[in-house]
Design a protein around this motif. Sequence first.
Motif, PDB file in Angstrom:
ATOM      1  N   MET A  90      41.367  28.979  26.745  1.00  0.00           N
ATOM      2  CA  MET A  90      41.766  30.273  26.592  1.00  0.00           C
ATOM      3  C   MET A  90      42.720  30.198  25.127  1.00  0.00           C
ATOM      4  N   PRO A  91      42.534  30.656  24.453  1.00  0.00           N
ATOM      5  CA  PRO A  91      43.390  30.963  23.144  1.00  0.00           C
ATOM      6  C   PRO A  91      45.017  30.863  23.523  1.00  0.00           C
ATOM      7  N   ALA A  92      45.404  29.517  22.427  1.00  0.00           N
ATOM      8  CA  ALA A  92      47.112  29.246  22.277  1.00  0.00           C
ATOM      9  C   ALA A  92      47.791  30.604  22.553  1.00  0.00           C
ATOM     10  N   SER A  93      47.256  31.539  22.581  1.00  0.00           N
ATOM     11  CA  SER A  93      48.562  32.786  22.380  1.00  0.00           C
ATOM     12  C   SER A  93      47.499  34.399  23.059  1.00  0.00           C
ATOM     13  N   ALA A  94      47.885  35.083  23.831  1.00  0.00           N
ATOM     14  CA  ALA A  94      47.575  36.233  24.439  1.00  0.00           C
ATOM     15  C   ALA A  94      47.269  36.712  24.089  1.00  0.00           C
ATOM     16  N   PRO A  95      46.284  38.593  22.712  1.00  0.00           N
ATOM     17  CA  PRO A  95      47.785  39.481  22.604  1.00  0.00           C
ATOM     18  C   PRO A  95      48.142  39.631  23.774  1.00  0.00           C
ATOM     19  N   SER A  96      48.910  41.519  23.866  1.00  0.00           N
ATOM     20  CA  SER A  96      50.398  40.987  24.636  1.00  0.00           C
ATOM     21  C   SER A  96      49.393  42.193  25.474  1.00  0.00           C
ATOM     22  N   LEU A  97      50.040  42.582  26.598  1.00  0.00           N
ATOM     23  CA  LEU A  97      49.972  44.090  27.511  1.00  0.00           C
ATOM     24  C   LEU A  97      49.770  45.083  26.505  1.00  0.00           C
ATOM     25  N   SER A  98      48.604  45.641  27.712  1.00  0.00           N
ATOM     26  CA  SER A  98      48.825  47.451  26.390  1.00  0.00           C
ATOM     27  C   SER A  98      49.496  48.234  27.534  1.00  0.00           C
ATOM     28  N   PRO A  99      50.191  49.387  27.041  1.00  0.00           N
ATOM     29  CA  PRO A  99      50.643  50.550  27.925  1.00  0.00           C
ATOM     30  C   PRO A  99      49.873  50.622  28.987  1.00  0.00           C
ATOM     31  N   GLU A 100      48.867  50.297  29.322  1.00  0.00           N
ATOM     32  CA  GLU A 100      48.344  50.795  30.922  1.00  0.00           C
ATOM     33  C   GLU A 100      48.234  49.352  31.554  1.00  0.00           C
ATOM     34  N   GLN A 101      47.685  48.506  31.474  1.00  0.00           N
ATOM     35  CA  GLN A 101      48.136  46.834  31.951  1.00  0.00           C
ATOM     36  C   GLN A 101      49.819  46.984  31.917  1.00  0.00           C
ATOM     37  N   LEU A 102      50.814  47.118  31.281  1.00  0.00           N
ATOM     38  CA  LEU A 102      51.931  47.277  31.528  1.00  0.00           C
ATOM     39  C   LEU A 102      52.250  48.030  32.918  1.00  0.00           C
ATOM     40  N   GLU A 103      51.664  49.480  32.990  1.00  0.00           N
ATOM     41  CA  GLU A 103      51.694  50.308  33.774  1.00  0.00           C
ATOM     42  C   GLU A 103      51.421  49.416  35.634  1.00  0.00           C
ATOM     43  N   GLU A 104      50.341  49.511  35.467  1.00  0.00           N
ATOM     44  CA  GLU A 104      49.940  48.292  36.305  1.00  0.00           C
ATOM     45  C   GLU A 104      50.090  47.813  37.443  1.00  0.00           C
ATOM     46  N   LEU A 105      51.229  46.601  35.760  1.00  0.00           N
ATOM     47  CA  LEU A 105      52.100  45.532  36.101  1.00  0.00           C
ATOM     48  C   LEU A 105      53.535  45.768  36.751  1.00  0.00           C
ATOM     49  N   GLN A 106      53.700  46.920  36.422  1.00  0.00           N
ATOM     50  CA  GLN A 106      55.318  47.370  37.175  1.00  0.00           C
ATOM     51  C   GLN A 106      54.490  48.277  38.227  1.00  0.00           C
ATOM     52  N   SER A 107      54.158  48.901  38.646  1.00  0.00           N
ATOM     53  CA  SER A 107      53.431  49.348  40.122  1.00  0.00           C
ATOM     54  C   SER A 107      53.179  48.273  40.604  1.00  0.00           C
ATOM     55  N   LEU A 108      52.574  46.697  40.800  1.00  0.00           N
ATOM     56  CA  LEU A 108      51.949  45.636  40.820  1.00  0.00           C
ATOM     57  C   LEU A 108      53.608  45.443  41.616  1.00  0.00           C
ATOM     58  N   LEU A 109      53.854  45.306  40.855  1.00  0.00           N
ATOM     59  CA  LEU A 109      55.232  44.188  40.709  1.00  0.00           C
ATOM     60  C   LEU A 109      56.183  45.314  42.442  1.00  0.00           C
ATOM     61  N   LYS A 110      56.607  46.754  41.902  1.00  0.00           N
ATOM     62  CA  LYS A 110      56.850  47.354  42.478  1.00  0.00           C
ATOM     63  C   LYS A 110      56.445  47.049  43.541  1.00  0.00           C
ATOM     64  N   ASP A 111      55.032  47.620  44.172  1.00  0.00           N
ATOM     65  CA  ASP A 111      54.789  46.843  45.541  1.00  0.00           C
ATOM     66  C   ASP A 111      55.510  45.969  46.402  1.00  0.00           C
ATOM     67  N   TRP A 112      55.230  44.782  45.659  1.00  0.00           N
ATOM     68  CA  TRP A 112      54.913  43.304  45.862  1.00  0.00           C
ATOM     69  C   TRP A 112      56.666  43.463  46.135  1.00  0.00           C
ATOM     70  N   LEU A 113      57.856  43.829  45.792  1.00  0.00           N
ATOM     71  CA  LEU A 113      58.607  43.647  46.159  1.00  0.00           C
ATOM     72  C   LEU A 113      59.372  43.905  47.115  1.00  0.00           C
ATOM     73  N   ARG A 114      58.368  45.211  47.640  1.00  0.00           N
ATOM     74  CA  ARG A 114      58.710  46.600  48.857  1.00  0.00           C
ATOM     75  C   ARG A 114      57.893  45.529  49.792  1.00  0.00           C
ATOM     76  N   LEU A 115      57.061  44.970  49.605  1.00  0.00           N
ATOM     77  CA  LEU A 115      56.038  44.549  50.656  1.00  0.00           C
ATOM     78  C   LEU A 115      56.671  43.327  51.589  1.00  0.00           C
ATOM     79  N   THR A 116      58.219  42.507  50.373  1.00  0.00           N
ATOM     80  CA  THR A 116      58.102  40.862  50.211  1.00  0.00           C
ATOM     81  C   THR A 116      59.444  41.896  51.166  1.00  0.00           C
ATOM     82  N   GLY A 117      59.361  42.051  51.123  1.00  0.00           N
ATOM     83  CA  GLY A 117      61.861  43.022  51.392  1.00  0.00           C
ATOM     84  C   GLY A 117      62.186  42.224  50.346  1.00  0.00           C
ATOM     85  N   ARG A 118      61.817  42.078  49.264  1.00  0.00           N
ATOM     86  CA  ARG A 118      62.627  41.608  48.363  1.00  0.00           C
ATOM     87  C   ARG A 118      63.055  42.489  47.143  1.00  0.00           C
TER      88      ARG A 118
END
Length: 113
Positions: free
Chosen positions: A1-29
């Motif tokens: 793995m390179p020392a510095s990976a490229p930034s997340l794309s806008p689409e990836q950030l949207e997916e990560l945000q959706s994952l986080l929201k679902d994760w928080l809801r499912l874990t009650g956090r």
Amino acid sequence: MPASAPSLSPEQLEELQSLLKDWLRLTGRTQSDLRRALRAGSIRMPVLLEELQVTWSRQGAAGLAERLCAIEAQWLAEEPGEDDDFSAANDPLAHSMGQLDLLLQEIRGDSGS
């Protein structure tokens, strides 16, 4: 793995945000719980995403998954809303592999088949 990976794309950030929201809801956090776990400066989602993007840029997908898995493990060791109550050990969810563990396993290619 390179020392510095490229930034997340806008689409990836949207997916990560959706994952986080679902994760928080499912874990009650809450986003506040995630802010504390990340040691971020705010509970606002853009700030939380920025903190995770730093992890992504330094350690890539595996590093991000490991960080989220560590947070999930920390949460499973405590009951929401209670500081040092380890009654979560009796929770069936605590005995099963969490979604983030599965993600980490998939990223590492350890599918077992």
